[in-house]
Design an enzyme around this catalytic site. Structure first.
Site, PDB file in Angstrom:
ATOM      1  N   LEU A 174       0.621  -1.235   0.039  1.00 20.45           N
ATOM      2  CA  LEU A 174      -0.152  -0.069  -0.036  1.00 20.45           C
ATOM      3  C   LEU A 174       1.101   1.212  -0.008  1.00 20.45           C
ATOM      4  O   LEU A 174       0.527   2.286  -0.727  1.00 20.45           O
ATOM      5  CB  LEU A 174      -1.171  -0.089   1.286  1.00 20.45           C
ATOM      6  CG  LEU A 174      -1.768  -0.952   1.165  1.00 20.45           C
ATOM      7  CD1 LEU A 174      -2.675  -1.276   2.462  1.00 20.45           C
ATOM      8  CD2 LEU A 174      -3.140  -0.654   0.118  1.00 20.45           C
ATOM      9  N   LYS A 175       2.047   1.269   0.622  1.00 19.70           N
ATOM     10  CA  LYS A 175       2.759   2.308   0.688  1.00 19.70           C
ATOM     11  C   LYS A 175       3.278   2.966  -0.630  1.00 19.70           C
ATOM     12  O   LYS A 175       3.257   3.909  -0.986  1.00 19.70           O
ATOM     13  CB  LYS A 175       3.981   2.240   1.621  1.00 19.70           C
ATOM     14  CG  LYS A 175       5.095   3.156   1.698  1.00 19.70           C
ATOM     15  CD  LYS A 175       4.659   4.763   2.052  1.00 19.70           C
ATOM     16  CE  LYS A 175       5.785   5.482   1.932  1.00 19.70           C
ATOM     17  NZ  LYS A 175       5.461   6.862   2.315  1.00 19.70           N
TER      18      LYS A 175
END
Length: 322
Positions: free
Chosen positions: A166-167
């Site tokens: 997600l980052k």
């Protein structure tokens, strides 16, 4: 709880500072002696080695510039990993690599969490940054009290690797948004619009964003000092592209974003600030994208608040969190 911190750079140094500010017993390590000296003056202890840091601390946090750097540090620490030891990886890294390293830690009886941060250096400095945490729920609840001292909003993303996935997605979105903000500002300048008015129009409209409300200010000031460099963003958006390719997603914008940032790096230097990318359009048009009244550096003016867990829509909340 004895906490060790490795990597006192632009983000890591501010995260480690939040731990000191919140009364956490902290031991630090960094390849740059001046950064270590600064922390000892503020009350931190100095590790004799990264292996000793793992040996002597309950939790070791790493915040490093690349997957290779994280792997090298973990190889040094691994002999000292044993049951009860927790490794928090706060670097932006490859999800496959964090899973590989996490497996090595778990084989030794330790616990690994990938927990990258998002929100900019200015929010890392005040403890208002957001944190993603990838691990099992029991581990998450164990480390949550520490994470809420490092940041404000903490999201449990699932098993190890999900937070890193997600980052890099969020960094891709931020980079694409930076490029669209640059195009908007230059086009409005060419059309004869006042740039301060343009900034405000973007801010109060459907076109606003976190990137615009922060980085556009640095662009208009001329400092362009966002404390994030082209080599780092190219690493992150490259990782996002690799995720897409592994999952057979034929992205169209992502390769263009990578090509533009590579060209910026070639022109302005490997360690140029990402906001220097606007210079490509300034040079192409002969326009100067500057305006009065904007800051040279970002300062988080929100008061520091106790951190808390955030939940996705529809998520079942643990009883302890109610």
């Amino acid at each position: 709880m004895e906490v060790g911190f490795i990597g006192l750079g632009n983000v890591g140094g501010k995260l480690a500072g939040s731990l000191l500010r919140n009364g956490i017993s902290l031991t630090v390590s960094d390849l740059k002696p001046d950064l270590v000296v600064d922390f000892t003056a503020r009350g931190a202890q100095v590790a004799e080695s990264t292996a000793a840091l793992m040996r002597d601390c309950d939790v070791v946090i790493t915040c490093l510039p690349s997957p290779a750097a994280s792997a090298a540090v973990m190889n040094e620490m691994l002999p000292e990993v044993r049951p009860g030891k927790i490794w928090l990886e706060m670097s932006t890294t490859d999800e496959a690599e964090i899973r590989r390293l996490a497996a090595l830690v778990e084989e030794k009886g330790g616990t690994a969490v990938d927990c990258p941060v998002s929100g900019g250096c200015h929010r890392a400095d005040t403890g208002n940054i957001s944190i993603f945490a990838g691990c099992d729920r029991a581990t998450f609840e164990q480390v949550l009290p520490l994470l809420t001292r490092l940041g404000r909003r903490v999201l449990h993303t699932g098993p190890v690797g999900t937070a890193s996935t997600l980052k890099v997605m969020t960094n891709y979105l931020a980079t694409a948004n930076l490029l669209t903000c640059c195009e908007a500002l230059v086009t409005m300048k060419a059309a004869g619009m006042d740039l301060a008015t343009t900034y405000e129009a973007m801010k109060i409209s459907s076109g606003t964003s976190f990137v615009h409300e922060t980085e556009s200010q640095l662009i208009l000031n001329g400092s362009r000092d966002v404390s994030f460099t082209m080599d780092l963003i190219l690493k992150d958006i490259g990782l996002f592209q690799e995720i897409a390719e592994r999952n057979d997603v034929p992205l169209e914008l992502s390769p263009m974003v990578i090509d533009i940032m590579k060209d910026g790096q070639k022109r302005y230097g490997e360690r140029a600030n990402t906001d220097d990318i606007i210079r490509r359009l300034e040079e192409a048009t002969g326009l100067s994208i500057l305006a009065d009244g904007f800051p040279a550096e970002l300062v988080d003016d929100e008061p520091e608040e106790p951190g808390y867990e955030v939940f996705p829509p529809g998520a079942e909340r643990p009883v302890a969190a109610e």
